[in-house]
Scaffold this motif. Structure first.
Motif, mmCIF file in Angstrom:
data_model
loop_
_atom_site.group_PDB
_atom_site.id
_atom_site.type_symbol
_atom_site.label_atom_id
_atom_site.label_comp_id
_atom_site.label_asym_id
_atom_site.label_seq_id
_atom_site.Cartn_x
_atom_site.Cartn_y
_atom_site.Cartn_z
ATOM 1 N N ARG A 108 -3.803 -2.602 -12.289
ATOM 2 C CA ARG A 108 -3.285 -3.378 -11.180
ATOM 3 C C ARG A 108 -1.789 -3.629 -11.340
ATOM 4 N N ALA A 109 -1.382 -3.991 -12.561
ATOM 5 C CA ALA A 109 0.034 -4.234 -12.827
ATOM 6 C C ALA A 109 0.855 -2.967 -12.592
ATOM 7 N N GLU A 110 0.295 -1.815 -12.997
ATOM 8 C CA GLU A 110 0.969 -0.531 -12.765
ATOM 9 C C GLU A 110 1.141 -0.256 -11.278
ATOM 10 N N LEU A 111 0.054 -0.475 -10.534
ATOM 11 C CA LEU A 111 0.083 -0.205 -9.099
ATOM 12 C C LEU A 111 1.062 -1.147 -8.381
ATOM 13 N N GLN A 112 1.133 -2.375 -8.867
ATOM 14 C CA GLN A 112 2.088 -3.325 -8.273
ATOM 15 C C GLN A 112 3.521 -2.828 -8.467
ATOM 16 N N GLN A 113 3.820 -2.359 -9.690
ATOM 17 C CA GLN A 113 5.177 -1.852 -9.959
ATOM 18 C C GLN A 113 5.475 -0.621 -9.106
ATOM 19 N N GLU A 114 4.458 0.249 -8.942
ATOM 20 C CA GLU A 114 4.631 1.429 -8.090
ATOM 21 C C GLU A 114 4.931 1.015 -6.656
ATOM 22 N N THR A 115 4.250 -0.025 -6.200
ATOM 23 C CA THR A 115 4.445 -0.482 -4.824
ATOM 24 C C THR A 115 5.876 -0.983 -4.626
ATOM 25 N N ILE A 116 6.383 -1.719 -5.607
ATOM 26 C CA ILE A 116 7.751 -2.212 -5.533
ATOM 27 C C ILE A 116 8.732 -1.029 -5.498
ATOM 28 N N ARG A 117 8.470 -0.054 -6.381
ATOM 29 C CA ARG A 117 9.346 1.115 -6.468
ATOM 30 C C ARG A 117 9.327 1.904 -5.148
ATOM 31 N N LEU A 118 8.134 2.102 -4.606
ATOM 32 C CA LEU A 118 8.007 2.850 -3.357
ATOM 33 C C LEU A 118 8.689 2.130 -2.199
ATOM 34 N N GLN A 119 8.449 0.825 -2.125
ATOM 35 C CA GLN A 119 9.028 0.064 -1.012
ATOM 36 C C GLN A 119 10.550 0.145 -1.067
ATOM 37 N N GLU A 120 11.103 -0.029 -2.263
ATOM 38 C CA GLU A 120 12.563 0.012 -2.397
ATOM 39 C C GLU A 120 13.096 1.417 -2.129
ATOM 40 N N GLY A 121 12.413 2.414 -2.701
ATOM 41 C CA GLY A 121 12.885 3.790 -2.587
ATOM 42 C C GLY A 121 12.798 4.332 -1.174
ATOM 43 N N LEU A 122 11.701 4.000 -0.477
ATOM 44 C CA LEU A 122 11.480 4.582 0.840
ATOM 45 C C LEU A 122 11.919 3.644 1.964
ATOM 46 N N GLY A 123 12.227 2.399 1.622
ATOM 47 C CA GLY A 123 12.711 1.446 2.623
ATOM 48 C C GLY A 123 11.686 1.113 3.698
ATOM 49 N N LYS A 124 10.405 1.091 3.314
ATOM 50 C CA LYS A 124 9.351 0.783 4.289
ATOM 51 C C LYS A 124 9.274 -0.724 4.554
ATOM 52 N N THR A 125 8.757 -1.042 5.740
ATOM 53 C CA THR A 125 8.365 -2.420 6.017
ATOM 54 C C THR A 125 6.923 -2.546 5.549
ATOM 55 N N VAL A 126 6.703 -3.341 4.505
ATOM 56 C CA VAL A 126 5.358 -3.474 3.957
ATOM 57 C C VAL A 126 4.794 -4.842 4.323
ATOM 58 N N VAL A 127 3.589 -4.843 4.880
ATOM 59 C CA VAL A 127 2.860 -6.103 5.078
ATOM 60 C C VAL A 127 1.649 -6.044 4.160
ATOM 61 N N PHE A 128 1.624 -6.944 3.203
ATOM 62 C CA PHE A 128 0.668 -6.879 2.102
ATOM 63 C C PHE A 128 -0.199 -8.126 2.126
ATOM 64 N N VAL A 129 -1.502 -7.939 2.021
ATOM 65 C CA VAL A 129 -2.444 -9.065 2.027
ATOM 66 C C VAL A 129 -3.053 -9.236 0.638
ATOM 67 N N THR A 130 -3.095 -10.470 0.179
ATOM 68 C CA THR A 130 -3.744 -10.751 -1.101
ATOM 69 C C THR A 130 -4.213 -12.204 -1.108
ATOM 70 N N HIS A 131 -5.147 -12.520 -2.035
ATOM 71 C CA HIS A 131 -5.430 -13.943 -2.210
ATOM 72 C C HIS A 131 -4.837 -14.435 -3.528
ATOM 73 N N ASP A 132 -4.073 -13.548 -4.188
ATOM 74 C CA ASP A 132 -3.528 -13.844 -5.514
ATOM 75 C C ASP A 132 -2.053 -14.238 -5.396
ATOM 76 N N ILE A 133 -1.759 -15.479 -5.684
ATOM 77 C CA ILE A 133 -0.392 -15.984 -5.493
ATOM 78 C C ILE A 133 0.604 -15.301 -6.445
ATOM 79 N N ASP A 134 0.142 -14.920 -7.630
ATOM 80 C CA ASP A 134 1.055 -14.223 -8.553
ATOM 81 C C ASP A 134 1.463 -12.864 -7.983
ATOM 82 N N GLU A 135 0.479 -12.171 -7.414
ATOM 83 C CA GLU A 135 0.779 -10.889 -6.776
ATOM 84 C C GLU A 135 1.730 -11.096 -5.595
ATOM 85 N N ALA A 136 1.484 -12.170 -4.834
ATOM 86 C CA ALA A 136 2.338 -12.473 -3.674
ATOM 87 C C ALA A 136 3.783 -12.711 -4.106
ATOM 88 N N PHE A 137 3.966 -13.478 -5.170
ATOM 89 C CA PHE A 137 5.323 -13.788 -5.642
ATOM 90 C C PHE A 137 6.003 -12.562 -6.242
#
Ligand SMILES: Nc1ncnc2c1ncn2[C@@H]1O[C@H](COP(=O)(O)OP(=O)(O)OP(=O)(O)O)[C@@H](O)[C@H]1O
Ligand SMILES: [Mg+2]
Length: 270
Positions: free
Chosen positions: A171-200
């Protein structure tokens, strides 16, 4: 930019899942909707690509009211990553990724070539292309889900609790990948979670929701931690406990930051 204007969704059985919801989602950033089960997160997400239509109110994408757009076309230009990857079990990995572009009219050969590149993008070995989803680990399946979401090169990527079913390390790996992808590709990401740490971790903008899609607070993680809007938010973000309740101890002339239990977590820099 995605804009919710006084959006309400009442399901046929009378359940009001979302009531008078207003929000501006800025482009090329990650906005996280966070809240407990049943508060309306999935309903909000699915109203963006018209898998669900609002009962009243409007949703605008770049100023255009989505109710005037054809749902199927809209869905094909918005990436959607579902919980548990949502892959088609009887299709090979590569065809799962290439499905939407082919539906959009891209030649199968080109779509498959692009799908291979997307496997690289999400950190998957190309040798997995001819496997079926069940032959992959949970984390690999999630990556295929993200690749599929990116396949039509959408400006907007919707992600609904995409990493809920994988172990904490993956999960931690996938979170880092998501950050990298969002920054690299400049996408507008709308992400749903119930985990506040993931949200932050992921959110430039974090939206804390209560039942009925009522917004308890919107802000950057720092703003929310610095000034929780009310007791509900303070308790939800855990501002008053554990690893968030930090204090400074002087050790050898340095300011050492310790958590509630007194465990050192870092050194304060001037
Ligand atoms: N098709 C439906 N018909 C009736 N009620 C529904 C329907 N879909 C969702 N609901 C209700 O609407 C509310 C919001 O549901 P939603 O799925 O948006 O919540 P959620 O925040 O995504 O929850 P979770 O974290 O469990 O996924 C819940 O009370 C749910 O029971
Ligand atoms: Mg949900």
């Amino acid at each position: 930019m995605i804009e919710f204007r006084s959006v309400t969704k009442q399901f046929p059985d009378g359940t009001v899942a979302v009531e008078n919801f207003d929000l501006v989602i800025p482009p090329r950033k990650t906005t996280v909707l966070v809240g407990s089960s049943g508060c309306g997160k999935t309903t909000l997400l699915r109203m963006i690509n018209r898998m669900i239509d609002p009962t009243s109110g409007a949703i605008l994408i770049d100023g255009e009211d989505t109710s005037s757009l054809e749902p199927v076309k809209l869905r094909r230009r918005i990436g959607y990553v579902m919980q548990n990857s949502g892959l088609l079990p009887h299709r090979k990995v590569i065809d799962n990724v290439a499905t939407v572009p082919v539906l959009n009219g891209v030649a199968k050969r080109d779509a498959r070539a692009h799908a291979l590149e997307l496997l690289d993008t999400v950190g998957l070995d190309r040798s997995l292309a001819d496997k079926y989803p069940r032959q992959l680990s949970g984390g690999q399946q999630q990556r295929v889900g993200v690749a599929r979401g990116l396949a039509a090169d959408p400006n907007i990527l919707l992600m609904d609790e995409p990493f809920g079913a994988v172990d904490p390390i993956v999960r931690a790996e996938l979170q880092q990948e998501t950050i990298r992808l969002q920054e690299g590709l400049g996408k507008t990401v709308v992400f749903v979670t119930h985990d506040i740490d993931e949200a932050f971790l992921l959110g430039h903008q974090v939206v804390i929701l209560q039942k009925g899609g009522h917004i308890a607070q919107v802000g950057t993680p720092a703003e929310i931690l610095a000034e929780p809007a009310d007791d509900f938010v303070a308790s939800f973000v855990g501002a008053d406990k554990g690893k968030r309740k930090l204090r400074i101890e002087k050790v050898g002339g340095r300011d050492i930051v310790v958590d509630e239990a007194g465990t050192p977590t870092g050194v304060l820099q001037s």
